[in-house]
Scaffold this motif. Structure first.
Motif, short mmCIF file in Angstrom:
data_model
loop_
_atom_site.label_atom_id
_atom_site.label_comp_id
_atom_site.label_asym_id
_atom_site.label_seq_id
_atom_site.Cartn_x
_atom_site.Cartn_y
_atom_site.Cartn_z
N ARG A 44 -16.45 -1.20 -8.47
CA ARG A 44 -16.75 -2.37 -7.64
C ARG A 44 -17.92 -3.14 -8.24
O ARG A 44 -17.88 -4.37 -8.35
CB ARG A 44 -17.10 -1.88 -6.23
CG ARG A 44 -17.20 -2.98 -5.22
CD ARG A 44 -17.35 -2.40 -3.83
NE ARG A 44 -16.15 -1.69 -3.40
CZ ARG A 44 -16.10 -0.42 -3.04
NH1 ARG A 44 -17.19 0.32 -3.07
NH2 ARG A 44 -14.98 0.14 -2.65
N ASP A 47 -17.39 -5.06 -11.67
CA ASP A 47 -16.76 -6.36 -11.49
C ASP A 47 -15.83 -6.72 -12.64
O ASP A 47 -15.72 -7.87 -13.03
CB ASP A 47 -17.85 -7.43 -11.37
CG ASP A 47 -17.45 -8.46 -10.33
OD1 ASP A 47 -16.44 -8.23 -9.65
OD2 ASP A 47 -18.14 -9.48 -10.22
N ARG C 239 -6.83 -5.45 -13.35
CA ARG C 239 -6.83 -6.32 -12.18
C ARG C 239 -6.49 -5.56 -10.90
O ARG C 239 -7.10 -5.77 -9.86
CB ARG C 239 -5.81 -7.45 -12.39
CG ARG C 239 -5.97 -8.51 -11.32
CD ARG C 239 -4.72 -9.31 -11.17
NE ARG C 239 -4.71 -10.41 -12.12
CZ ARG C 239 -3.71 -11.28 -12.22
NH1 ARG C 239 -2.67 -11.18 -11.43
NH2 ARG C 239 -3.74 -12.23 -13.11
N ARG C 242 -9.46 -3.93 -9.45
CA ARG C 242 -10.40 -4.87 -8.85
C ARG C 242 -9.89 -5.29 -7.47
O ARG C 242 -10.65 -5.39 -6.51
CB ARG C 242 -10.58 -6.08 -9.76
CG ARG C 242 -11.94 -6.08 -10.42
CD ARG C 242 -12.13 -7.30 -11.25
NE ARG C 242 -11.17 -7.32 -12.34
CZ ARG C 242 -10.80 -8.43 -12.96
NH1 ARG C 242 -11.26 -9.60 -12.56
NH2 ARG C 242 -9.95 -8.38 -13.96
N GLU C 243 -8.60 -5.57 -7.43
CA GLU C 243 -8.04 -5.95 -6.13
C GLU C 243 -8.20 -4.81 -5.12
O GLU C 243 -8.54 -5.04 -3.97
CB GLU C 243 -6.56 -6.31 -6.28
CG GLU C 243 -6.38 -7.69 -6.89
CD GLU C 243 -4.94 -7.97 -7.29
OE1 GLU C 243 -4.71 -8.99 -7.95
OE2 GLU C 243 -4.05 -7.16 -6.94
N VAL C 245 -10.51 -2.41 -5.03
CA VAL C 245 -11.87 -2.19 -4.54
C VAL C 245 -12.35 -3.37 -3.69
O VAL C 245 -13.20 -3.22 -2.81
CB VAL C 245 -12.88 -1.90 -5.67
CG1 VAL C 245 -12.58 -0.59 -6.31
CG2 VAL C 245 -12.92 -3.02 -6.67
N GLU C 246 -11.79 -4.57 -3.93
CA GLU C 246 -12.19 -5.69 -3.10
C GLU C 246 -11.59 -5.59 -1.70
O GLU C 246 -12.20 -5.98 -0.72
CB GLU C 246 -11.78 -7.01 -3.76
CG GLU C 246 -12.81 -7.48 -4.77
CD GLU C 246 -12.23 -8.43 -5.79
OE1 GLU C 246 -11.20 -9.05 -5.48
OE2 GLU C 246 -12.82 -8.55 -6.87
N GLU C 247 -10.35 -5.01 -1.68
CA GLU C 247 -9.71 -4.85 -0.37
C GLU C 247 -10.48 -3.88 0.52
O GLU C 247 -10.56 -4.06 1.73
CB GLU C 247 -8.29 -4.29 -0.55
CG GLU C 247 -7.26 -5.37 -0.80
CD GLU C 247 -5.96 -4.73 -1.25
OE1 GLU C 247 -5.69 -3.58 -0.88
OE2 GLU C 247 -5.22 -5.40 -1.99
N PRO C 249 -13.96 -2.52 0.95
CA PRO C 249 -15.39 -2.46 0.65
C PRO C 249 -15.95 -1.12 1.07
O PRO C 249 -15.63 -0.60 2.14
CB PRO C 249 -15.98 -3.60 1.50
CG PRO C 249 -14.96 -3.91 2.54
CD PRO C 249 -13.64 -3.50 2.01
#
Lengths: 61, 222, 250
Positions: A44, A47, C239, C242-243, C245-247, C249
């Protein structure tokens, strides 16, 4: 109940053996989950930069 | 194929001859280690006689670890290993030749030296021939296992400390059969079984080991 | 050699990550239920052994640990070989994940064996017992594998080199096994009073089988969990991760 805990006089062997087994099993679960979580945190924070593994390790406080 | 084998063998033996101290050091180490044991134990001929076989074999095993890092290191560092890999020469044969050269310079001296040192541990003279035979059968396995350890760590800057950790557990069957053959011979019992088993290990190691060595060297060169 | 078509999905990290996440709780749940049942059966239901009394109940954790320690090494080597031959990164990830788990079960087999040895043989550590020697050497193999991996900085190289060691190790495991048995057969030490095949009754055997199954499930649960972490580490720049871990938090 007491006779169960005494294990026919072998309580000093049976219970530590089961205790250490429980400890190792629990530690295994704990360390697997912790490393999974840490790696997610790192992903996370990195990035998606090119080589994330070169980033300094971030420790959870 | 035989040309390749002989060329590499010849080259490696020449190189070893020029850097002879590298291969003499392990032998010296072996003599020193085995002579430390009597000092460490309370003086008593009977005890030395009992543990002598084990001391000799473990000492031989440890001393062989010393010469092991240089097995591919030189060729790897100066780039000749890469050239050999790129050349049309079959790489497996090259690997076998290099292992054979290593056996000649580190295995054969042990076969001669260990029985001599064994005399000082009061090993009966009848057992010496068996000891030499066991070493003759065990040292090829040892060379192959050493080569595997050296090849796995060849691209590491300091692989030395880790090789022992990789190689020694794999050596345990060889150690078991070697010491048993020697012990049985010392007691005047038949020694065929452990010797056959040592021979089986050697055949197994020599036939399959070079595959692992070649694969590890290829990865190391990438 | 051609792989079956379904196999290719195992080359897809997001798919395997999701699968591991979905299967993990189920396998973990089954493992805990089986181990709880096996422990109850072993400690309460099974009758005491007529020679060893209640000390034999350590068998219900000792044998499953030893079993998993050996099974894990074979799976490690198979995964490593698959990773090496077909350059399947996920197979390498699985091999890496297994090593610490396998080592901990090997340790457990040795530790429980030592505790059991005290009332049975009168000593914690019996150097002449072939099974102890075998487990000890197996522990060394695991530690050597982990040490070799740790020595490499480049992950790809570490994967491929340690895979070779894994395969060499697994080829040697049966040789080491039979050689220590052979070694012991010639060292008839007078100290061991080995109970020649204590007659094991059904109510003793069933909890043991349940425990072995439970430990196996537990192993796979740990493996899936570690594999997820390993996938995250290897897929940092992608990608889908990333998606992911963004989903969620943290």
């Amino acid at each position: 109940m007491m006779s169960f805990l005494q294990m026919g006089g072998y309580a000093a062997y049976v219970w530590p053996a089961y205790g250490i087994t429980l400890l190792v099993l629990v530690l295994n679960v704990w360390s697997a989950r912790r490393s999974h979580r840490r790696k997610l945190d790192r992903a996370r924070l990195s990035d998606g930069r090119e080589d994330a593994s070169k980033q300094p390790t971030v420790r959870r406080l | 194929m035989l040309d390749v084998f002989l060329t590499i063998l010849n080259r490696d033996l020449k190189l070893a001859y020029r850097r002879w101290s590298e291969f003499a050091n392990p032998l010296l180490f072996f003599v020193i280690v085995t002579s430390l044991f009597p000092l460490a134990l309370s003086p008593g001929q009977a005890l030395l006689q009992t543990i002598g076989t084990g001391v000799l074999w473990v000492g031989a095993l440890l001393s062989s670890l010393l010469a092991l890092e240089g097995l591919f290191r030189g060729d790897f560092d100066d780039g000749s290993m890469e050239q050999i890999l790129l050349s049309p020469a079959p790489f497996g044969i090259v690997v076998i030749a290099k292992i054979a050269a290593h056996w000649v310079v580190s295995g054969i001296p042990l076969i001669v030296l260990v029985p001599v040192v064994a005399l000082s541990f009061q090993l009966p003279t009848e057992a010496l021939a068996t000891l030499a035979a066991a070493l003759l059968l065990a040292t090829p396995t040892l060379s192959v296992l050493s080569a595997i350890g050296a090849a796995l760590t060849v691209s590491l800057k300091s692989g030395g400390s880790i090789i022992g950790l990789l190689v020694l557990p794999l050596c345990s069957p060889m150690l078991i059969f070697g010491t048993r053959a020697t012990d049985l011979a010392a007691n005047g019992e038949p020694v065929a079984a452990p010797l056959y088993l040592l021979a089986a290990l050697a055949v197994f190691a020599v036939s399959l080991g070079p595959l692992a060595v070649a694969a590890a060297l290829r990865v190391g060169l990438e | 050699m051609k792989l079956p078509r379904w196999f290719h999905r195992f080359g897809s990290p997001p798919w395997v990550y999701g699968l591991a996440g979905a299967l993990g709780p189920w396998i973990g749940g089954i493992a805990i239920v089986l181990i709880a049942a096996g422990t109850f059966g072993g400690l309460v239901l099974a009758p005491p052994d007529y020679l060893q009394g209640d000390s034999f109940r350590i068998i219900y954790i000792h044998v499953p640990s030893a079993y998993v320690s050996m099974m894990a090494y074979v799976i490690l080597a198979v995964a490593a070989a698959i990773g090496f031959i077909w350059r399947l990164k996920l197979a390498h990830a699985a091999a890496v994940s297994i090593a610490p788990i396998g080592a901990s079960f090997t340790f457990l087999a040795l530790a429980t064996g030592a505790i059991w040895g005290k009332p049975t043989w009168g000593t914690f550590w019996q150097w002449t017992d072939p099974r102890i020697m075998f487990e000890l050497l197996l522990l060394f193999l695991y530690l050597g594998y982990m040490a070799l991996r740790a020595a490499f900085e480049d992950r790809d190289k570490a994967d491929r080199v340690s895979a070779i060691l894994g395969v060499v190790g697994v080829v040697n495991v049966p040789i080491i096994h039979y050689s220590v048995i052979w070694w012991n057969s010639l060292h008839q030490g007078p100290t061991i009073s080995r109970l020649d095949g204590p007659t094991i009754t059904t109510d003793m055997l069933v909890p043991l089988l349940v425990m072995i199954l439970g430990f196996t499930f537990f192993f796979f649960w740990l493996l899936l969990s570690r594999l997820q972490g390993e996938i995250v580490e290897r897929e940092q720049a992608t990608r889908w991760l990333r998606e992911l871990v963004e989903e969620s938090p943290g």
